[in-house]
Design an enzyme around this catalytic site. Sequence first.
Site, short mmCIF file in Angstrom:
data_model
loop_
_atom_site.label_atom_id
_atom_site.label_comp_id
_atom_site.label_asym_id
_atom_site.label_seq_id
_atom_site.Cartn_x
_atom_site.Cartn_y
_atom_site.Cartn_z
N ASP A 1 29.66 36.04 -25.65
CA ASP A 1 29.40 37.48 -25.56
C ASP A 1 29.11 38.09 -26.93
O ASP A 1 29.32 39.29 -27.15
CB ASP A 1 30.57 38.22 -24.90
CG ASP A 1 30.83 37.74 -23.48
OD1 ASP A 1 29.86 37.39 -22.79
OD2 ASP A 1 32.00 37.70 -23.07
N ASN B 1 22.09 37.95 -21.02
CA ASN B 1 23.29 38.10 -20.21
C ASN B 1 23.65 39.58 -20.13
O ASN B 1 23.33 40.36 -21.02
CB ASN B 1 24.45 37.32 -20.85
CG ASN B 1 25.74 37.46 -20.08
OD1 ASN B 1 25.81 37.21 -18.88
ND2 ASN B 1 26.81 37.87 -20.76
N MET C 1 29.59 32.56 -14.26
CA MET C 1 30.94 32.51 -14.83
C MET C 1 31.28 31.14 -15.42
O MET C 1 32.25 30.49 -15.03
CB MET C 1 31.96 32.91 -13.76
CG MET C 1 31.71 34.28 -13.17
SD MET C 1 31.69 35.61 -14.41
CE MET C 1 33.43 35.64 -14.83
N ARG C 2 30.44 30.72 -16.34
CA ARG C 2 30.72 29.49 -17.08
C ARG C 2 30.40 29.72 -18.55
O ARG C 2 29.46 30.43 -18.88
CB ARG C 2 29.87 28.32 -16.56
CG ARG C 2 30.33 27.73 -15.26
CD ARG C 2 29.53 26.47 -14.92
NE ARG C 2 29.69 25.42 -15.92
CZ ARG C 2 30.68 24.54 -15.95
NH1 ARG C 2 31.62 24.57 -15.03
NH2 ARG C 2 30.73 23.61 -16.89
N HIS D 1 27.06 41.98 -19.80
CA HIS D 1 28.52 41.91 -19.93
C HIS D 1 29.10 43.30 -19.68
O HIS D 1 28.63 44.29 -20.25
CB HIS D 1 28.90 41.44 -21.33
CG HIS D 1 30.38 41.25 -21.51
ND1 HIS D 1 31.06 40.18 -20.98
CD2 HIS D 1 31.30 42.03 -22.13
CE1 HIS D 1 32.34 40.30 -21.28
NE2 HIS D 1 32.52 41.41 -21.98
#
Length: 220
Positions: free
Chosen positions: A146, A108, A91-92, A110
Amino acid sequence: MTARIVVLISGQGRNLQALLDACADGRIDGRIAAVVSNRADAGGLQRARDAGVVTRVLTSQDYADRASYDAALAEVVDIYAPDIVVLAGFMRILTPGFVQRYSGRMINIHPSLLPRHTGLHTHQRALDAGDAEHGATVHFVTEELDGGPAIVQGKFMVQAQDTQETLAERVMQQIELKIFPQAVAWLAAGDVALVDGKVRFRDRVLDAPLSMDAVEGRFR
């Protein structure tokens, strides 16, 4: 060649556990060399220790700014010479320099159907928007939050009785725990690559992310 993997986490590590299990039973041709967290209380750290994986903690309070933190983080990650860097609930927001360092090697997951609902609170935002479908996306990490090219996406129909909590659990159980280890397996096997800003899957460049139909039976 068995891929070396470094996983970055901030929380309980349910996706991490799926990766640990898939590496342990050979579904991913890889080995998790280290798990790094920005939170000392992240539950995923114990999951890694239980699996015999090295853990490291770097808390942001020890650094003056994002750039200095990410520089220190890169030093730690590079100790383990990863072929793949996995953001599993990390969470960065990463600096451009860090992202560029691992370009094409960092993915990642999402919890939304990107490009819808980037950032936080995705489940409530899906409900607020009246979305008929919801799910999760695995993507390559780029400088756009994202916004990197999507590899695989899973979705389901939102039900009238769904809440933020039920959506979160359904996305995790039905989608994330399946598509994330599958994507890492593809990357480790060389089946997926980032080429000229687009995702190549085996012998073709993707115009859209792969769906759950592409997920192999061993990951379902």
